[in-house]
Design a protein around this motif. Structure first.
Motif, mmCIF file in Angstrom:
data_model
loop_
_atom_site.group_PDB
_atom_site.id
_atom_site.type_symbol
_atom_site.label_atom_id
_atom_site.label_comp_id
_atom_site.label_asym_id
_atom_site.label_seq_id
_atom_site.Cartn_x
_atom_site.Cartn_y
_atom_site.Cartn_z
ATOM 1 N N SER A 817 0.827 -1.214 0.000
ATOM 2 C CA SER A 817 0.000 0.000 0.000
ATOM 3 C C SER A 817 0.857 1.258 0.000
ATOM 4 N N PHE A 818 2.128 1.134 0.448
ATOM 5 C CA PHE A 818 3.056 2.269 0.430
ATOM 6 C C PHE A 818 4.017 2.193 -0.753
ATOM 7 N N GLY A 819 3.675 1.346 -1.771
ATOM 8 C CA GLY A 819 4.488 1.249 -2.979
ATOM 9 C C GLY A 819 5.716 0.380 -2.827
ATOM 10 N N GLY A 820 5.777 -0.453 -1.761
ATOM 11 C CA GLY A 820 6.953 -1.268 -1.531
ATOM 12 C C GLY A 820 6.722 -2.732 -1.834
ATOM 13 N N THR A 821 7.707 -3.562 -1.488
ATOM 14 C CA THR A 821 7.631 -5.013 -1.681
ATOM 15 C C THR A 821 8.196 -5.703 -0.455
ATOM 16 N N ILE A 822 7.771 -6.966 -0.241
ATOM 17 C CA ILE A 822 8.317 -7.800 0.818
ATOM 18 C C ILE A 822 8.542 -9.181 0.225
ATOM 19 N N ASP A 823 9.709 -9.761 0.512
ATOM 20 C CA ASP A 823 9.996 -11.082 -0.020
ATOM 21 C C ASP A 823 10.939 -11.817 0.918
ATOM 22 N N LEU A 824 11.116 -13.092 0.634
ATOM 23 C CA LEU A 824 12.009 -13.954 1.402
ATOM 24 C C LEU A 824 13.325 -14.075 0.651
ATOM 25 N N VAL A 825 14.429 -13.699 1.314
ATOM 26 C CA VAL A 825 15.738 -13.720 0.679
ATOM 27 C C VAL A 825 16.405 -15.061 0.982
ATOM 28 N N PRO A 826 16.864 -15.768 -0.058
ATOM 29 C CA PRO A 826 17.518 -17.068 0.180
ATOM 30 C C PRO A 826 18.778 -16.911 1.050
ATOM 31 N N THR A 827 18.919 -17.747 2.079
ATOM 32 C CA THR A 827 20.107 -17.735 2.945
ATOM 33 C C THR A 827 20.483 -19.179 3.264
ATOM 34 N N GLU A 828 21.761 -19.360 3.654
ATOM 35 C CA GLU A 828 22.223 -20.701 4.003
ATOM 36 C C GLU A 828 21.747 -21.122 5.386
ATOM 37 N N ILE A 829 21.615 -20.140 6.316
ATOM 38 C CA ILE A 829 21.217 -20.422 7.692
ATOM 39 C C ILE A 829 20.001 -19.568 8.020
ATOM 40 N N GLY A 830 19.001 -20.179 8.647
ATOM 41 C CA GLY A 830 17.856 -19.422 9.113
ATOM 42 C C GLY A 830 17.009 -18.867 7.990
ATOM 43 N N ALA A 831 16.325 -17.766 8.311
ATOM 44 C CA ALA A 831 15.436 -17.104 7.349
ATOM 45 C C ALA A 831 15.729 -15.612 7.353
ATOM 46 N N CYS A 832 15.485 -14.968 6.220
ATOM 47 C CA CYS A 832 15.714 -13.514 6.109
ATOM 48 C C CYS A 832 14.601 -12.916 5.267
ATOM 49 N N PHE A 833 13.832 -12.004 5.866
ATOM 50 C CA PHE A 833 12.785 -11.294 5.156
ATOM 51 C C PHE A 833 13.294 -9.893 4.806
ATOM 52 N N ARG A 834 12.953 -9.455 3.559
ATOM 53 C CA ARG A 834 13.413 -8.131 3.087
ATOM 54 C C ARG A 834 12.204 -7.273 2.730
ATOM 55 N N VAL A 835 12.185 -6.077 3.267
ATOM 56 C CA VAL A 835 11.140 -5.095 2.957
ATOM 57 C C VAL A 835 11.791 -3.946 2.197
ATOM 58 N N ARG A 836 11.252 -3.629 1.024
ATOM 59 C CA ARG A 836 11.741 -2.483 0.242
ATOM 60 C C ARG A 836 10.667 -1.415 0.224
ATOM 61 N N LEU A 837 11.064 -0.168 0.550
ATOM 62 C CA LEU A 837 10.145 0.970 0.547
ATOM 63 C C LEU A 837 10.756 2.103 -0.268
ATOM 64 N N PRO A 838 9.977 2.710 -1.180
ATOM 65 C CA PRO A 838 10.531 3.813 -1.986
ATOM 66 C C PRO A 838 10.814 5.045 -1.137
ATOM 67 N N VAL A 839 11.874 5.724 -1.507
ATOM 68 C CA VAL A 839 12.241 6.967 -0.813
ATOM 69 C C VAL A 839 11.173 8.018 -1.093
ATOM 70 N N ALA A 840 10.866 8.809 -0.072
ATOM 71 C CA ALA A 840 9.865 9.871 -0.239
ATOM 72 C C ALA A 840 10.390 10.909 -1.214
ATOM 73 N N SER A 841 9.542 11.281 -2.235
ATOM 74 C CA SER A 841 9.958 12.272 -3.225
ATOM 75 C C SER A 841 9.710 13.667 -2.692
#
Length: 841
Positions: A817-841
C-alpha cells in the motif's frame, strides 16, 4: 489544312491545359475545353470578347510592355491574377506566343491554374519530348522531305547482301552523305525558314546536306531505315544554332505514315525543348502527330465511329426530339440500338491492357454494346444525350465489361465537339478506378464498423476539437508568458477553465449521453468546464501536457467528473490523439464510471485496516507477559524510589539534593512506563493509516525497544543496525512498526522449537539498489523449506498449530500500500525477510 487543324483542336479538348487564341486587340478567337473548365465560360460565350474584359486580368508587368515583348521576342511567360465566371480569383501561369500569318499576328496562350499545376505533370519523360513536338503556337519547324531518290539506293545496298542496314550506315558515313545529297526539301514552314535565316525558295531548292545539322545525321539514317522497314517513329535530340547565334536543344521527330514508303515523302518536325516544364502545347498542327501521340497516352483512349449513330440522331431531331432520355423512356430499344450503331474505330495500348486482349485488332470494329453492361446503360445514355444537346464534353463514373467477362469500374470522359461530330468521330478517355472504388468500399466498411463500435462501446467516448485551445496556448508561448503549464496555472488560477472553454465537443456516443444525463448531442455541446469539478482540473492539465505537449500516445488516470445535473462521480479517464486517422487537432476521450469500483476499493481498504488492527491486537495478546514484565520494571522502581524519598523526608536535616535526585528518577521511570503504555495504545487503536514522511531509524528503534524483553525471555538476542543518514520514506509509522514486530515475533517463535545454544535475530536498515530503503529481519533458526516458502504470503496459510495465517499477508498488504515489496531472501542459515520501501519524493 483546316480539317487537320479541326481534328487537332478536337484532341486539344482532351488536354487539361487551357488554350486561348486572340487577335492583336486581345479579342478571343479560340477557346478550348480546358479554358472552359478553368474559367467557366463556354467557347460560344468567350469568343468575340476581349481577354481583359472577360477575365479581369491583372499582371505585375503592364500589358502594353508584355505585348511588345511578345511581338519582339515571339513569346512571354509569367503569372496573372484572373477571375472565373463564378467570381473566384485564380492565380494563373501564362505562356503567350506570337504567330505571324501574313501581316496579322495571332497570340496563342496556354494557361494553367497554379493551384493544380502538380496534377498536370507529364507521366513519361518520353511523352514530354514527343508532346513538345506538337505545334507550339507556331514554334515548331516542319520539313517535308522527298526520299524517292534514296529508296533505290537502299534497295541496291540490300541487294548486295547487307542485312543489318543500321550497322552498315553507321560504318559508312559517306553513304549517308550521298543519300542526303539526293534528298530534296519540298516544303518547310515559316519557323524552319526563320531558324535557317534564308529565303524559303533557296531553302527548298538547296540540298539537304547543306541544311541538315551534323549532329542529326544519325537521325537521318534512322529516318531512312524507318521508312523502308515500316517503323512507327524516330526521334533524336541535337544542339542547334539559330540565325541570331543562340544555341538551343532541339528534338527531331518523324512519324512514318503507312504510305510513306510508297510515295517516298516524310515530314520531320524540329521543336525547341529547352524548357521541358511546358508540358502541353497550345495548338497541334497536323493529324499524323495526333495519331502518333494517341497510342502513347497514359490513359485508355477510344476513338468511336459515330457516323451511323449521327444519322439516327439527325432523324430524331427532324422529328422534334430534343431529349434522348425522354425519348428512351418511350422507345425501350433505343439504348440497345445506339450501342450497336456505335463502333470502335481505334484504341491505344492502354486500352488493350485494360480490356485484357492481345492487340488493338481484337477491339477495333466491335460495337460498344460488347463493353456496356445493363447497369451502365444509364451512364451511356447520359453521355449520348449531353452530346445531342450540344455539350462538347461530359464525364461519368460507371462500369465497363471486358471481353473475358470481367467488369471494371471506370471514369469515362466523352468529347465530341462540333467539328468532330461533322466527321462522325467521338473520343472516350477511360480511367480504371477499380482500386479507388475498392478503397472507397473498404473505407465505407471501416467507417461503418467504426461507427457501430463507437456507438456500441460500453464506455463513454468523446471526440474533442483542441484547435482553438492549442491556438490560445501557442499564443501565450509566443508572447513569452507561458513556459510551463503548471507554473502558469499556479500564477493564473483561471487558466484551466479558459482552456476548457476553448475546447469544442465534436461528437459523443450514446453511452456518454446516458452517463452524463444528456438527451441529445446538442445538449452536451457546452463548455467542457461543466463536466470537470475544480478538484479534477489538475488532471485535465496533465492530460493536455501528456498527449499534446509531450506527444505520448495515451494518458489514463482516475478522476472525478460532473454530470449535467451537477452530481459528481468517480471515473476512469483516458485520452489519446490519433493524427494518422483523425484530424491532428482532435482528441478522443474515454470515460468509464468506476463509482462502484472505488466504493468496493474503499470497503476493501476498510476491511484490510480492520484485519491489520486485529492482527496487532492479537500480537499484543501474545506479548502480554513481556508487556507486563516491561511495565513492572518502571513501576517497581517508582515504588522503591517513592519509599526511599519518604524516608529521606522523615529525617531531620533533609538532604534536598538527594530528594531531587530521587524525584528525577521517579519522573524518568514514570515517563518510561507512559511510553510503554503509549506504544501499546498506538498498536491497539483502530486508526486509519496515514501517508506521511517516516524516518525508518525511529521505526526500527521503537520496534526493537518494544520487543527487547520478549526476545530475551526466549533466550535469544536482538541486534539492531541502521545506516547513517537514511532518506525518509512515505508510509504510516505504526503500520510499518507492525510489520517489523510481526517478522521478529515469527523469528522468535520459529527458534523457540530449536535447541540451538545461541539464538540470534537481527534487524537492519540500509539504502537499496535504487531509490528505495531496505529493512532486513534475519534469524539463525531452522529456516523455511522451499515448499513452504511458496505459500507463506498466501492468506490463511500457516505452519503454527494455533496460527491464523494472516500475519504475513497483512504485512505484504501494508508494504504494498506504500508502494513497496516484501519477499524472502535465500540464505544458508535461518530465514531472512526483506522489505523495500521507496524513498519519499
Amino acid at each position: 489544312m483546316s480539317a487537320t487543324i479541326q481534328d487537332l483542336n478536337g484532341f486539344i479538348d482532351l488536354i487539361d491545359d487551357s488554350v486561348l487564341v486572340s487577335s492583336p486587340g486581345e479579342i478571343i478567337t479560340g477557346w478550348n475545353q480546358g479554358a472552359r473548365e478553368l474559367y467557366g465560360w463556354t467557347a460560344a460565350e468567350a469568343i468575340g470578347q476581349t481577354i481583359p474584359d472577360l477575365l479581369q486580368c491583372e499582371t505585375a508587368q503592364p500589358r502594353g510592355e508584355i505585348l511588345d515583348i511578345v511581338r519582339d521576342q515571339g513569346f512571354w511567360t509569367g503569372e496573372a491574377q484572373r477571375r472565373s465566371r463564378e467570381g473566384n480569383d485564380l492565380l494563373i501561369s501564362l505562356t503567350w506566343r506570337a504567330r505571324r500569318a501574313g501581316e496579322t499576328i495571332e497570340l496563342y496562350e496556354t494557361s494553367r491554374n497554379m493551384a493544380r499545376h502538380k496534377e498536370l505533370e507529364i507521366r513519361l519523360d518520353r511523352a514530354q519530348h514527343l508532346a513538345s513536338s506538337l505545334f507550339q503556337s507556331g514554334t515548331a519547324a516542319f520539313w517535308r522531305l522527298d526520299f524517292t531518290r534514296v529508296l533505290p539506293m537502299i534497295h541496291a545496298i540490300r541487294a548486295g547482301g547487307v542485312k543489318d542496314l543500321s550497322s552498315y550506315l553507321a560504318n559508312n558515313p559517306a553513304v549517308i552523305s550521298e543519300m542526303m545529297k539526293v534528298t530534296a526539301v519540298i516544303d518547310a514552314n515559316d519557323r524552319a525558314v526563320e531558324w535557317h535565316g534564308s529565303e524559303k525558295s533557296r531553302l527548298l531548292n538547296g540540298q539537304l546536306s547543306q541544311l541538315w545539322p551534323q549532329d542529326a545525321r544519325r537521325f537521318f539514317a534512322d529516318c531512312v531505315i524507318g521508312l523502308v522497314d515500316g517503323n512507327q517513329e524516330a526521334a533524336a535530340e541535337v544542339m542547334l544554332r539559330a540565325k541570331d547565334g543562340r544555341t538551343f536543344d532541339a528534338l527531331f521527330t518523324a512519324h512514318f505514315a503507312p504510305h510513306a514508303a510508297v510515295d517516298g515523302t516524310l515530314v520531320v518536325a524540329v521543336s525547341e525543348i529547352t524548357d521541358r516544364t511546358r508540358a502541353h502545347q497550345a495548338v497541334a498542327r497536323s493529324d499524323y502527330r495526333y495519331r502518333r501521340l494517341f497510342p502513347a497516352l497514359a490513359a485508355a483512349y477510344w476513338e468511336l465511329d459515330m457516323r451511323a449513330m449521327n444519322e439516327r440522331l439527325a432523324l430524331l431531331r427532324d422529328k422534334g426530339v430534343d431529349d434522348l432520355v425522354h425519348h428512351a423512356a418511350r422507345d425501350p430499344n433505343f439504348v440497345e440500338d445506339a450501342l450497336q450503331l456505335i463502333t470502335v474505330s481505334d484504341v491505344n495500348e492502354r486500352t488493350v491492357d485494360m480490356m485484357g486482349v492481345a492487340s488493338r485488332k481484337d477491339l477495333i470494329g466491335l460495337p460498344v454494346s460488347r463493353f456496356w453492361p445493363d447497369k451502365s446503360k444509364a451512364a451511356f445514355l447520359g453521355a449520348l444525350n449531353a452530346g445531342f444537346q450540344g455539350f462538347d464534353w461530359s464525364d461519368r463514373e460507371t462500369r465497363l465489361r471486358t471481353p473475358d467477362g470481367r467488369e471494371v469500374d471506370v471514369l469515362f470522359s466523352a468529347a465530341s465537339p462540333p467539328h468532330m461530330r461533322e466527321i462522325g468521330i467521338a473520343v472516350l478517355s477511360v480511367t480504371d478506378i477499380t482500386e479507388r472504388r475498392q478503397a472507397e468500399r473498404r473505407l465505407a466498411e471501416s467507417e461503418y464498423r467504426s461507427r457501430k463500435l463507437f456507438e456500441a462501446m460500453a464506455l463513454g467516448i468523446w471526440e474533442l476539437d483542441f484547435r482553438d485551445m492549442k491556438a490560445y496556448v501557442y499564443n501565450l508561448v509566443q508572447q513569452g508568458l507561458l513556459r510551463d503549464l503548471f507554473s502558469y496555472w499556479r500564477d493564473n488560477p483561471d487558466f484551466v477553465t479558459t482552456m476548457m472553454s476553448k475546447v469544442k465537443v465534436v461528437e459523443v456516443n450514446q453511452k456518454t449521453l446516458d452517463l452524463f444525463g444528456a438527451e441529445s448531442q446538442e445538449a452536451i455541446r457546452v463548455d467542457l468546464g461543466r463536466f470537470w469539478p475544480p478538484e479534477s482540473h489538475h488532471l485535465f492539465l496533465k492530460a493536455v501536457q501528456h498527449t499534446s505537449v509531450l506527444k505520448h500516445d495515451k494518458f489514463e488516470a482516475e478522476t472525478r467528473v460532473r454530470r449535467l445535473d451537477g452530481t459528481v462521480f468517480d471515473a476512469l479517464f483516458t485520452s489519446w490523439e490519433m493524427p494518422e486517422i483523425t484530424d491532428p487537432n482532435h482528441v478522443l476521450v474515454g470515460i468509464v464510471d468506476i463509482s462502484e469500483k472505488v466504493a468496493a476499493r474503499a470497503e476493501l481498504a476498510r476491511v484490510r485496516d480492520e484485519m491489520a488492527h486485529a492482527s496487532r491486537v492479537s500480537m499484543l495478546g501474545e506479548l502480554t507477559a513481556s508487556i507486563a514484565h516491561e511495565l513492572n520494571q518502571p513501576l517497581a522502581a517508582i515504588t522503591t524510589l517513592g519509599e526511599a524519598n519518604r524516608r529521606y523526608l522523615d529525617r531531620n536535616g533533609v538532604d534536598l539534593d538527594k530528594v531531587r535526585e530521587l524525584n528525577g528518577r521517579i519522573i524518568a521511570d514514570t515517563q518510561r512506563a507512559a511510553g510503554i503504555i503509549g506504544r501499546i495504545r498506538q498498536m491497539a487503536m483502530p486508526a486509519s493509516p496515514t501517508h506521511s514522511v517516516v524516518q525508518i531509524e525511529e521505526v526500527v528503534k521503537d520496534s526493537v525497544t518494544f520487543l527487547e524483553h520478549e526476545v530475551l525471555s526466549k533466550n535469544a538476542s536482538l541486534h539492531m543496525s541502521v545506516a547513517a543518514d537514511l532518506a525518509p520514506v512515505m508510509g504510516d509509522a505504526i503500520q510499518l512498526q507492525q510489520v517489523i514486530v510481526n517478522l521478529v515475533v515469527n523469528a522468535v517463535q520459529a527458534m523457540a522449537a530449536t535447541d540451538k545454544p545461541e539464538r540470534r535475530i537481527s534487524v537492519s536498515a540500509r539504502p537499496g539498489d535504487g531509490r528505495d530503503i531496505e529493512i532486513l529481519v534475519a534469524d539463525n533458526g531452522p529456516g523455511i523449506p522451499p515448499a513452504t516458502a511458496e505459500h507463506i504470503f498466501d492468506s490463511f496459510f500457516t505452519t503454527k498449530p494455533t496460527g491464523m495465517g494472516i500475519g504475513l499477508p497483512i504485512c505484504r498488504t501494508i508494504v504494498e500500500s506504500f508502494g513497496g515489496t516484501i519477499d524472502l531472501v535465500p540464505t544458508e542459515i535461518g530465514a531472512c525477510f526483506r522489505v523495500r520501501l521507496p524513498v519519499a519524493s
